[in-house]
Design an enzyme around this catalytic site. Structure first.
Site, PDB file in Angstrom:
ATOM      1  CD  GLU A 121      -2.662   1.463   2.694  1.00 14.95           C
ATOM      2  OE1 GLU A 121      -3.337   2.354   2.602  1.00 14.95           O
ATOM      3  OE2 GLU A 121      -2.267   0.778   3.483  1.00 14.95           O
ATOM      4  NE  ARG A 147       1.685  35.453 -16.549  1.00 16.11           N
ATOM      5  CZ  ARG A 147       0.367  36.281 -16.729  1.00 16.11           C
ATOM      6  NH1 ARG A 147      -0.337  36.064 -17.691  1.00 16.11           N
ATOM      7  NH2 ARG A 147       0.053  36.925 -15.546  1.00 16.11           N
ATOM      8  N   GLY A 242      -2.370   5.790   4.799  1.00 17.04           N
ATOM      9  CA  GLY A 242      -1.231   4.756   4.634  1.00 17.04           C
ATOM     10  C   GLY A 242      -0.411   4.684   5.799  1.00 17.04           C
TER      11      GLY A 242
END
Length: 256
Positions: A121, A147, A242
């Site tokens: 996990e 930009r 987690g």
């Protein structure tokens, strides 16, 4: 796993499962349950022996529905990020679960079963962290080339280049570490401490890189029309679920 009065300290959970003939009667509450508002099958961690800590935890496979006696869904929690999945509260009041649904066939195996899956996990969380870092840099590089400020593209300013260089290096190093962890996992060699290192270091890196990239977007980075803003909001939870990053450091330290 997670309960209103505790998350990381799994051994202290209060949800109880009491044997009653061929069933268990489950009572307790869970919170921060991903997909809890939709799930019709949940694996529930509960104490089958309250006198024990880790040795008293068992896992039960529970079929849940709106008409299940003793079960109800609480509110869907309003979050600052990760709005694509529901996160819910679940409540059990003498909810009846067949004893045959005890995962592993014996009581007291739950904590070991959970610990056996947590490295994977945490590796998955690390994978998401690195993917987010790489995407943040990709979006930011494209933006600063378009930009302009003070008569030239943002990429032409030294500060912009230095920030991106630092973020790109952190991300590359993170990818190399992640790939090593994945290779260890495939070989069955991903230990608890290394998985904790991955979860802690990669999610910290995700939050840092996304934050620094957002800064280069200026005010537009704080508007939801730009994906970097959503990535910023989503990143924060990575250091919590987690197992919190503080718990990860404790696991690493124990292995030294």
């Amino acid at each position: 796993m997670t309960e209103p009065d505790g998350g990381s300290d799994l051994q202290a959970m209060r949800t109880r499962a009491v044997r009653d003939g061929d069933d268990y009667l489950v009572s307790g509450a869970k919170t921060f349950i991903s997909n809890g508002g939709l799930a019709d099958l949940v694996i529930l961690a509960a104490k089958t022996d309250p006198a024990q800590r880790a040795a008293g935890v068992s896992l039960l496979v529970c079929e849940v529905g709106e008409d299940s006696p003793g079960f109800r869904r609480g509110r869907l929690l309003s979050k600052i990020g990760l709005k694509g999945n529901d996160t819910a509260e679940l409540f059990f009041d003498d909810f009846r679960v067949p004893a045959a649904n005890l995962l592993g066939g014996a009581e007291g195996l739950g904590f070991a079963q959970l610990m056996g899956q947590l490295p994977q996990e945490r590796l998955v969380i690390g994978i998401g962290a690195v993917a987010a870092m790489e995407r943040a840099i990709e979006l930011t590089v494209a933006y600063v080339k378009e930009r302009t400020a003070f008569g030239k593209p943002l990429i032409g300013h030294q500060n912009t280049r230095m920030v991106l260089a630092e973020c790109a290096t952190r991300t590359r190093a993170s990818r190399v570490f992640l790939d090593d962890c994945i290779a260890r996992h495939v070989r069955g060699e991903l230990d608890v401490a290394t998985a904790a290192m991955a979860k802690y270091w990669l999610t910290e890196g995700q939050c840092e890189v996304v934050d620094r990239c957002l800064q280069l977007f200026g005010g537009y980075g704080y508007t939801t029309e730009y994906p970097i803003a959503q990535m910023y909001a989503d990143a924060r939870a990575q250091k919590i679920y987690g197992g919190t990053n503080e718990i990860m450091k404790e696991l690493i330290a124990r292995a030294l």
